[in-house]
Design a protein around this motif. Sequence first.
Motif, PDB file in Angstrom:
ATOM      1  N   SER A 186      -7.848   7.912  -4.402  1.00  0.00           N
ATOM      2  CA  SER A 186      -6.534   8.614  -4.221  1.00  0.00           C
ATOM      3  C   SER A 186      -6.235  10.006  -4.846  1.00  0.00           C
ATOM      4  O   SER A 186      -5.671  11.111  -4.209  1.00  0.00           O
ATOM      5  CB  SER A 186      -5.398   7.742  -5.302  1.00  0.00           C
ATOM      6  OG  SER A 186      -5.046   6.437  -4.991  1.00  0.00           O
TER       7      SER A 186
ATOM      8  N   GLU B 102      -1.397   8.307  -2.892  1.00  0.00           N
ATOM      9  CA  GLU B 102      -1.739   7.158  -3.470  1.00  0.00           C
ATOM     10  C   GLU B 102      -2.491   6.116  -2.663  1.00  0.00           C
ATOM     11  O   GLU B 102      -1.874   5.876  -1.472  1.00  0.00           O
ATOM     12  CB  GLU B 102      -0.500   6.553  -3.939  1.00  0.00           C
ATOM     13  CG  GLU B 102      -0.474   5.220  -4.700  1.00  0.00           C
ATOM     14  CD  GLU B 102       0.880   4.583  -5.209  1.00  0.00           C
ATOM     15  OE1 GLU B 102       0.795   3.443  -5.695  1.00  0.00           O
ATOM     16  OE2 GLU B 102       1.886   5.176  -4.911  1.00  0.00           O
ATOM     17  N   THR B 103      -3.601   5.422  -2.987  1.00  0.00           N
ATOM     18  CA  THR B 103      -4.208   4.653  -2.208  1.00  0.00           C
ATOM     19  C   THR B 103      -4.184   3.245  -2.763  1.00  0.00           C
ATOM     20  O   THR B 103      -4.542   3.085  -4.130  1.00  0.00           O
ATOM     21  CB  THR B 103      -5.628   5.234  -2.054  1.00  0.00           C
ATOM     22  OG1 THR B 103      -5.460   6.341  -1.451  1.00  0.00           O
ATOM     23  CG2 THR B 103      -6.450   4.222  -1.340  1.00  0.00           C
TER      24      THR B 103
END
Length: 262
Positions: A233, A239-240
């Motif tokens: 991220s 955002e991951t």
Amino acid sequence: MTLACSALRCGYGREPVLLDISFLVENGTFCAILGRNGSGKTTLLHCLGGILKPDQGRLELDGLNIARLSRQELARLVSLVPQESIDIFPFQVIDVVVMGRTPFLSLGQSPGRDDYRLAWQTLGLLEAGYLGERNFNKISGGERQIALLARALVQSANTILLDEPTNHLDFQNTYRLLGRIKELCRSRGLRAMAAIHDPNLAYLFSDQVVMLKEGRLLAQGPTEQIMTAERVSELYGTETLLAEVSRGLSLFFPALIKRYRS
């Protein structure tokens, strides 16, 4: 035996692209270089391959100072597969592959039977022997990448550098090529460093990662330890999520994918 990069600073003219980069890559290791576009991945490969000279820092290959090696000496130890190829080789693929033997030939010497035998063996190793007699300029971009990888392998059995090696490769051949590189690292002690665009490919195939963010080292080390959702991220600025897709297999996804799956 290692490829060692210590406090590297490198760039073009007065503008530094890389600042204070340090890492080690052991023999038999497939190392992925990750980062957003413009983070310095190609610049790092060019420094390691001797195309660019560092402004500061030190590069060592198995104890040898890269800066003190002649171009021919370095070419026998390190080969580079570029990101793009252009129509500059109006030759058969086998002749392009055998060009990798140039650093081992004296001035005016032509490749011999053993050089061509090695070139054919290497194409076979990559399951690409069918390309040998075809015109390099008339094959697909993905096939060119495979031919250039074969050329790199006949040039150096020590270290290969790859800039986005899966460019132009289709779905199946992307996984086949990276799998073959990983197998060569394990079976032959080859050391490979590849700038990779897709973090999932790095997560699936690499042993080690070097993460670059805005020209600086964000993190480096074993893939499974370094590649967390939080760090990915941070690396890509989005955002991951790391989600299990089948038993024992997880992949990264941008969190924004949830918008389109609801």
